[in-house]
Design an enzyme around this catalytic site. Structure first.
Site, PDB file in Angstrom:
ATOM      1  N   ARG A 103     -78.172 -32.686  -8.768  1.00 56.01           N
ATOM      2  CA  ARG A 103     -79.531 -32.922  -8.386  1.00 56.01           C
ATOM      3  C   ARG A 103     -80.317 -31.753  -8.601  1.00 56.01           C
ATOM      4  O   ARG A 103     -81.602 -31.812  -8.414  1.00 56.01           O
ATOM      5  CB  ARG A 103     -79.188 -32.937  -6.691  1.00 56.01           C
ATOM      6  CG  ARG A 103     -80.549 -33.677  -6.229  1.00 56.01           C
ATOM      7  CD  ARG A 103     -80.623 -34.079  -4.632  1.00 56.01           C
ATOM      8  NE  ARG A 103     -79.405 -34.031  -4.068  1.00 56.01           N
ATOM      9  CZ  ARG A 103     -78.942 -33.054  -3.157  1.00 56.01           C
ATOM     10  NH1 ARG A 103     -79.638 -32.080  -3.012  1.00 56.01           N
ATOM     11  NH2 ARG A 103     -78.139 -33.280  -2.653  1.00 56.01           N
ATOM     12  N   TYR A 130    -106.226 -43.766  -8.061  1.00 54.10           N
ATOM     13  CA  TYR A 130    -105.420 -44.914  -8.496  1.00 54.10           C
ATOM     14  C   TYR A 130    -104.685 -45.737  -7.044  1.00 54.10           C
ATOM     15  O   TYR A 130    -104.650 -44.929  -6.179  1.00 54.10           O
ATOM     16  CB  TYR A 130    -104.300 -44.168  -9.209  1.00 54.10           C
ATOM     17  CG  TYR A 130    -103.105 -44.954  -9.554  1.00 54.10           C
ATOM     18  CD1 TYR A 130    -103.167 -46.068 -10.623  1.00 54.10           C
ATOM     19  CD2 TYR A 130    -101.749 -44.703  -9.148  1.00 54.10           C
ATOM     20  CE1 TYR A 130    -102.157 -46.736 -10.994  1.00 54.10           C
ATOM     21  CE2 TYR A 130    -100.674 -45.275  -9.552  1.00 54.10           C
ATOM     22  CZ  TYR A 130    -100.825 -46.329 -10.609  1.00 54.10           C
ATOM     23  OH  TYR A 130     -99.705 -47.159 -10.950  1.00 54.10           O
ATOM     24  N   ASP A 147    -105.013 -35.680 -10.399  1.00 50.36           N
ATOM     25  CA  ASP A 147    -104.055 -36.611 -11.009  1.00 50.36           C
ATOM     26  C   ASP A 147    -104.715 -36.523 -12.374  1.00 50.36           C
ATOM     27  O   ASP A 147    -105.882 -36.956 -12.758  1.00 50.36           O
ATOM     28  CB  ASP A 147    -104.219 -38.104 -10.520  1.00 50.36           C
ATOM     29  CG  ASP A 147    -103.438 -39.122 -11.304  1.00 50.36           C
ATOM     30  OD1 ASP A 147    -102.933 -38.848 -12.439  1.00 50.36           O
ATOM     31  OD2 ASP A 147    -102.956 -39.945 -10.820  1.00 50.36           O
ATOM     32  N   LYS A 206     -96.728 -42.775 -18.849  1.00 52.24           N
ATOM     33  CA  LYS A 206     -97.940 -42.893 -19.778  1.00 52.24           C
ATOM     34  C   LYS A 206     -97.772 -42.349 -21.174  1.00 52.24           C
ATOM     35  O   LYS A 206     -97.075 -42.596 -21.838  1.00 52.24           O
ATOM     36  CB  LYS A 206     -99.169 -42.590 -19.045  1.00 52.24           C
ATOM     37  CG  LYS A 206     -99.286 -43.239 -17.616  1.00 52.24           C
ATOM     38  CD  LYS A 206     -99.448 -44.810 -17.700  1.00 52.24           C
ATOM     39  CE  LYS A 206     -99.168 -45.517 -16.168  1.00 52.24           C
ATOM     40  NZ  LYS A 206     -99.952 -44.964 -15.134  1.00 52.24           N
TER      41      LYS A 206
HETATM   42  C1  LIG Z   1     -99.687 -45.091 -13.754  1.00 49.00           C
HETATM   43  C2  LIG Z   1    -100.288 -44.174 -12.840  1.00 49.00           C
HETATM   44  C3  LIG Z   1     -99.732 -43.523 -11.874  1.00 49.00           C
HETATM   45  C4  LIG Z   1     -98.295 -43.879 -11.441  1.00 49.00           C
HETATM   46  O1  LIG Z   1     -97.515 -43.505 -12.417  1.00 49.00           O
HETATM   47  P1  LIG Z   1     -96.098 -44.422 -12.478  1.00 49.00           P
HETATM   48  O2  LIG Z   1     -95.075 -43.698 -13.207  1.00 49.00           O
HETATM   49  O3  LIG Z   1     -96.217 -45.799 -12.928  1.00 49.00           O
HETATM   50  O4  LIG Z   1     -95.535 -44.418 -10.825  1.00 49.00           O
HETATM   51  C5  LIG Z   1    -100.258 -42.457 -11.307  1.00 49.00           C
HETATM   52  N1  LIG Z   1    -101.595 -42.038 -11.584  1.00 49.00           N
HETATM   53  C6  LIG Z   1    -102.470 -42.824 -12.650  1.00 49.00           C
HETATM   54  C7  LIG Z   1    -103.592 -42.613 -12.959  1.00 49.00           C
HETATM   55  C8  LIG Z   1    -101.748 -43.725 -13.312  1.00 49.00           C
HETATM   56  O5  LIG Z   1    -102.341 -44.438 -14.309  1.00 49.00           O
END
Ligand SMILES: *Cc1c(COP(=O)(O)O)cnc(C)c1O
Length: 404
Positions: free
Chosen positions: A69, A123, A195, A220
């Site tokens: 972990r 988001y 973010d 992403k």
């Molecule tokens: C997709 C996304 C997330 C979340 O990511 P996941 O890996 O899909 O949980 C968070 N913030 C933004 C701006 C996103 O586009």
């Protein structure tokens, strides 16, 4: 904390990001001469003696094989690489998704009775966390306008503990004045979380702009190939101990296989982002000149309301933007999207392939509602030839016009 002395640039010549993503996180003491870390899977890690086991318990197990972990060189290398990409950061924790990263960052800094200021263009799952789990824990949320800038100071009350930013905003791409907001928060003892998924640290250095916790959905652009889920939080020296202990208490561990895919993706992230940027900007400009399009929401376009802030703070754009249609119904928008040949219909973005999504951002908003001339579409521009993508959209806009 890692010692990056081998990678330090010669004096007076800072290493470029394209170089940094190639070398970042490479630590011979972990992976020998292997240029990208292989997958080290583990749960049990054996000790020679009981004394060794006890010594392991006594010290800090960060960056030592201890128990699965706590990770292996596969995870440590990726986390270290992401820390290197944020000058001023002390460490990075990895999570099994971007949403898990957002949740851990919020739980690291908030306690019952606190108030969170959350940007209204955040988001959707971040809102769901604030309106769900945080509310249940007795943490109140106030939504603020993404364009508030230094005016955030007036919203910070005695109970306000944290300000959450996302810039550009999800779906509508408002650019926030991050230095003004982080400075106002700091003066009042508030923590800031951002973010940074759209820009990545290559196009926006969050910590240098005053952010305490920089969050990425690595799903992403870091992974970049639409085949793994992963999230990260990178912290300043002040916040790192708290982020680390909270994340460990939550039992968070990112799979070594997914971290390996992300490490692989990271090596090409700079060049991929440049291509995403170039193709997306070309398509955004093309769309802006079409009669069926009312508005293109892309911060690199000069008429975007946040264009000046974007130019001041960002070093580039990525491949995600939205546009509103000129009038028209939901059925006309569906006609546009349904028969696109190269754009897929699906969630997520940042991969090599283009996507189109019908979005209705103002449904849940409280303070950042804007009038819209027609339905909205979000595009993720992939690595296909932009002329092919333009031809596909051209046919789609003709279907839209025929359906209206
Ligand atoms: C997709 C996304 C997330 C979340 O990511 P996941 O890996 O899909 O949980 C968070 N913030 C933004 C701006 C996103 O586009």
């Amino acid at each position: 904390m890692s010692d990056h002395s081998d990678d330090d640039p010669p004096p007076g010549r800072p290493i470029a990001d394209a170089t940094r993503v190639v070398t970042a996180g490479r630590r011979p003491e972990w992976t020998g001469g292997i240029v990208n870390p292989p997958v080290w899977r583990a749960s049990t890690i054996l000790y020679d003696t009981v004394a060794d086991l006890r010594a392991g318990l006594a010290g800090d197990s960060h960056h030592r094989l201890f128990y699965g972990r706590r990770g292996t060189p596969t995870q440590w290398s990726l986390a270290d690489a992401l820390t290197e990409l944020e000058p001023g950061a002390a460490g990075t924790f990895l999570y099994p998704s971007g949403v898990a990263a957002v949740a851990a960052a919020l739980l690291a800094v908030l306690s019952p009775g606190d108030e969170l200021l959350l940007v209204d263009s955040a988001y959707d799952p971040t809102r769901a966390m604030a309106d769900g789990l945080l509310k249940r824990m007795g943490i109140a949320t106030r939504y603020y306008d993404p364009l508030i800038g230094g005016g955030i100071a007036e919203l910070i009350g005695e109970r306000t503990r944290a300000v959450f930013l996302e810039s550009p905003g999800s779906l509508t791409l408002e650019i926030q004045d991050v230095p003004a907001i982080t400075a106002a928060a700091r003066v009042r003892g508030c923590v800031t979380l951002l973010d940074n998924t759209w820009a990545t640290p290559l196009n926006f250095r969050a910590i240098e702009h005053g952010v305490d916790l920089a969050i990425l959905a690595c799903t992403k652009y870091v992974v970049g190939h639409s085949d793994a889920m992963l999230g990260s939080v990178t912290a300043t020296p002040e916040l790192w101990p708290c982020l680390l202990s909270t994340s460990r208490q939550l039992g968070q561990v990112a799979s070594p296989d997914d971290c390996w895919l992300a490490s692989r993706g990271l090596r090409t992230m700079a060049i991929r982002l440049k291509q995403h940027e170039t193709s997306a900007l070309r398509i955004a400009r093309w769309l802006a000149a079409r009669p069926q399009v009312a508005e293109v929401l892309h911060p690199a376009l000069p008429d975007h309301p946040g264009h000046d802030l974007w130019r001041r703070d960002f070093t580039g754009a990525s491949g995600l933007f939205s546009f509103t249609l000129n009038g028209g119904t939901d059925a006309a928008r569906t006609a546009l999207i349904d028969d696109l040949r190269l754009f897929g219909i699906g969630y997520s973005w940042g991969g090599f392939e283009s996507l189109a999504l019908p979005v209705d951002p103002h449904r849940h908003r409280i303070v950042a509602k804007r009038p819209q001339a027609g339905p909205m579409v979000r595009l993720q521009i992939g690595l296909e030839d932009p002329d092919d993508l333009i031809a596909d959209l051209d046919a789609g806009l003709a279907r839209f016009a025929a359906t209206t």
